[in-house]
Design an enzyme around this catalytic site. Structure first.
Site, PDB file in Angstrom:
ATOM      1  N   LYS A   1      -9.468   7.633   2.260  1.00 56.13           N
ATOM      2  CA  LYS A   1     -10.085   6.302   2.221  1.00 56.13           C
ATOM      3  C   LYS A   1     -11.501   6.298   2.767  1.00 56.13           C
ATOM      4  O   LYS A   1     -12.273   5.370   2.514  1.00 56.13           O
ATOM      5  CB  LYS A   1      -9.211   5.301   2.976  1.00 56.13           C
ATOM      6  CG  LYS A   1      -7.854   5.038   2.317  1.00 56.13           C
ATOM      7  CD  LYS A   1      -7.039   4.063   3.128  1.00 56.13           C
ATOM      8  CE  LYS A   1      -5.669   3.830   2.497  1.00 56.13           C
ATOM      9  NZ  LYS A   1      -4.790   5.025   2.569  1.00 56.13           N
TER      10      LYS A   1
ATOM     11  N   HIS B   1      -2.783   7.925   6.130  1.00 57.36           N
ATOM     12  CA  HIS B   1      -3.009   6.635   5.489  1.00 57.36           C
ATOM     13  C   HIS B   1      -4.394   6.125   5.881  1.00 57.36           C
ATOM     14  O   HIS B   1      -5.127   5.618   5.036  1.00 57.36           O
ATOM     15  CB  HIS B   1      -1.919   5.656   5.909  1.00 57.36           C
ATOM     16  CG  HIS B   1      -1.922   4.365   5.174  1.00 57.36           C
ATOM     17  ND1 HIS B   1      -1.819   4.286   3.798  1.00 57.36           N
ATOM     18  CD2 HIS B   1      -2.039   3.082   5.609  1.00 57.36           C
ATOM     19  CE1 HIS B   1      -1.857   3.020   3.420  1.00 57.36           C
ATOM     20  NE2 HIS B   1      -2.000   2.269   4.498  1.00 57.36           N
TER      21      HIS B   1
ATOM     22  N   HIS C   1      -9.885   1.709   0.238  1.00 60.77           N
ATOM     23  CA  HIS C   1      -8.430   1.541   0.182  1.00 60.77           C
ATOM     24  C   HIS C   1      -8.038   1.049  -1.206  1.00 60.77           C
ATOM     25  O   HIS C   1      -8.366  -0.075  -1.599  1.00 60.77           O
ATOM     26  CB  HIS C   1      -8.005   0.535   1.251  1.00 60.77           C
ATOM     27  CG  HIS C   1      -6.532   0.508   1.500  1.00 60.77           C
ATOM     28  ND1 HIS C   1      -5.603   1.123   0.672  1.00 60.77           N
ATOM     29  CD2 HIS C   1      -5.810  -0.082   2.503  1.00 60.77           C
ATOM     30  CE1 HIS C   1      -4.396   0.920   1.146  1.00 60.77           C
ATOM     31  NE2 HIS C   1      -4.493   0.196   2.249  1.00 60.77           N
TER      32      HIS C   1
ATOM     33  N   CYS D   1       0.808  -1.226   0.000  1.00 67.72           N
ATOM     34  CA  CYS D   1       0.000   0.000   0.000  1.00 67.72           C
ATOM     35  C   CYS D   1       0.842   1.278   0.000  1.00 67.72           C
ATOM     36  O   CYS D   1       0.293   2.380  -0.064  1.00 67.72           O
ATOM     37  CB  CYS D   1      -0.932  -0.008   1.200  1.00 67.72           C
ATOM     38  SG  CYS D   1      -1.877  -1.538   1.320  1.00 67.72           S
TER      39      CYS D   1
ATOM     40  N   GLU E   1      -0.767   4.928  13.433  1.00 69.37           N
ATOM     41  CA  GLU E   1      -0.504   6.164  12.678  1.00 69.37           C
ATOM     42  C   GLU E   1      -0.713   7.408  13.540  1.00 69.37           C
ATOM     43  O   GLU E   1       0.041   8.377  13.438  1.00 69.37           O
ATOM     44  CB  GLU E   1      -1.393   6.240  11.439  1.00 69.37           C
ATOM     45  CG  GLU E   1      -1.106   7.481  10.605  1.00 69.37           C
ATOM     46  CD  GLU E   1      -1.813   7.490   9.263  1.00 69.37           C
ATOM     47  OE1 GLU E   1      -1.433   8.310   8.402  1.00 69.37           O
ATOM     48  OE2 GLU E   1      -2.747   6.685   9.070  1.00 69.37           O
TER      49      GLU E   1
ATOM     50  N   PHE F   1       1.742  -3.322   3.831  1.00 64.83           N
ATOM     51  CA  PHE F   1       2.080  -4.646   4.339  1.00 64.83           C
ATOM     52  C   PHE F   1       3.569  -4.899   4.107  1.00 64.83           C
ATOM     53  O   PHE F   1       4.129  -4.504   3.074  1.00 64.83           O
ATOM     54  CB  PHE F   1       1.274  -5.723   3.626  1.00 64.83           C
ATOM     55  CG  PHE F   1      -0.138  -5.899   4.127  1.00 64.83           C
ATOM     56  CD1 PHE F   1      -0.644  -5.093   5.129  1.00 64.83           C
ATOM     57  CD2 PHE F   1      -0.954  -6.877   3.601  1.00 64.83           C
ATOM     58  CE1 PHE F   1      -1.939  -5.248   5.602  1.00 64.83           C
ATOM     59  CE2 PHE F   1      -2.264  -7.048   4.055  1.00 64.83           C
ATOM     60  CZ  PHE F   1      -2.750  -6.235   5.062  1.00 64.83           C
TER      61      PHE F   1
END
Length: 404
Positions: free
Chosen positions: A320, A288, A325, A153, A299, A391
């Site tokens: 998002k 994010h 996402h 991502c 975050e 990830f």
């Protein structure tokens, strides 16, 4: 940094529609592109950007990248027949988290049901993660550095940052940079659900106490980055600037973020240092913000560590919440949304945020868009950071400035 990297074109295909205005205006209006628990690009028709034959010879993620790049190049005033620089001095970096998932799954079906002799000879070229970069380069006659980035991502943000570095180093005069993803497929949906990463309610509400996972989306975002010298010489309209970039790794877990947020905070701190700005210069944070319990908490801690007391005075919102996402495309699309927010001097909202969770205590812009406050930062323009965490523990951050 010595050389400036200017943004002269942007293009996007998202669940809010085809084009950057649809992304910006839809988000500010509080509209969501999420339907039935996914963010699909239902308005996208690839044959508006390529022939039927070309569409058959490209996976959906590459089709989305071509569409976004075509918009960006057109907006930048490029002419493919008369490029703005020597084609060998133009580059292309397109990120993707997974690549040609539609092709992979469909060709597995062909292999199982019809036998190996019926598998398409184009299967591998369509599946490759670098296919989007290659096809975009072919479309626009780019013969300089061309490659794909695959860092889950964080891919789109890594692509922008590496493209900016290529321009600053003199390796390229201009680069098309961004990300593309199309993984709304049976296998991908099932796999993310099996790992309990996606929302069972089908609602994206980053930072909200009720969040229960991310909502899968698809799309693409591409930016035209140019050296200041080239952009000024050809009289290009400047949309913004890539001020700084940094990346780090959690080295913690293949899917879960490092809970203290320290590695992500380091990426933010280094991006600000690369940009030559201070934490208090930041007017907006495009988070994010995946709507997962672990990411949003980690975050939030990272933002606090990196920005200190200023973290409590800067608006933080997640794209998002409006589009889901977009995985490998997320960072690029969100950078575009950030540039547009800076130029409008407005902080977009985090849709669906209603219930606070202990410790998640930043300003997540819950009540609709509001004007950005740009006070005495010594730079005379709005500055933001856009975060991407993937990830594998990949952290990538770009520092962006409004047009000047």
């Amino acid at each position: 940094m010595s050389a400036r990297v200017l943004i002269t074109g942007i293009g996007a295909v998202t669940p809010l529609g085809v084009g950057v205005d649809e992304l910006h205006d839809g988000w500010l209006a509080g509209r969501t592109g999420i339907e039935d628990g996914v963010g699909a690009c239902t308005d996208f028709d690839p044959t508006e950007y390529m022939s039927v034959k070309e569409a058959r010879r490209s996976d959906r993620f590459a089709q989305l990248a071509i569409a976004a790049s075509t918009q960006a190049v057109s907006g930048a005033g490029w002419d493919d027949e008369n490029p703005p620089a020597d084609p060998a001095d133009l580059g292309c970096v397109i990120g993707s988290g997974i690549g040609g998932m539609w092709t992979f799954e469909s060709q597995c079906d062909v292999l199982r049901d019809r036998g190996p002799e019926r598998v398409s000879p184009l299967a591998i070229p369509l599946i490759m993660g670098n296919a989007a970069a290659g096809l975009v380069a072919m479309r626009h006659g780019i013969r300089g550095p061309v490659f794909g980035v695959m860092s889950a991502c964080a891919s789109g943000t890594h692509a922008i940052g590496e493209a900016a570095r290529m321009i600053r180093s003199g390796e390229a005069d201009a680069v098309l940079a961004g990300g593309a993803e199309a993984t709304l497929t049976p296998l991908a949906k099932a796999a993310f659900a099996a790992m309990e990463a996606t929302s069972q309610t089908g609602i994206s509400r980053p930072f909200d106490a009720r969040r229960d996972g991310f909502v899968m989306g698809e799309g693409a975002g591409v930016l035209v980055l140019e050296s200041e010298e080239l952009a000024r010489a050809r009289g290009a309209k400047v949309l913004g600037e890539v001020l700084g970039y940094a990346s780090t790794a959690d080295a913690h877990h293949l899917t879960a973020p490092e809970p203290t947020g320290r590695p992500a905070a380091l990426a933010i701190t280094r991006a600000l240092k690369d940009a030559g700005v201070l934490p208090e210069d930041v007017a907006y944070v495009n988070a994010h913000g995946t709507s997962t319990p672990l990411n949003d908490r980690s975050e939030t801690e990272a933002i606090k560590l990196a920005l200190g007391e200023h973290a409590y005075h800067v608006p933080v919102s997640s794209t998002k919440s409006a589009i889901g996402h977009l995985l490998g495309a997320a960072g690029a699309v969100e950078a575009i949304a950030t540039v547009m927010a800076l130029n409008a001097r407005v902080a977009p909202p985090t849709l669906g945020y209603e219930e606070q969770e202990e410790g998640l205590d930043l300003d997540y812009v819950p009540d609709g868009p509001r004007p950005l406050e740009v006070k005495g930062n010594g730079h005379g323009r709005a500055i933001a950071i856009s975060n991407s965490f993937g990830f594998g523990g990949h952290n990538a951050v770009v520092c962006l400035g409004e047009a000047s």
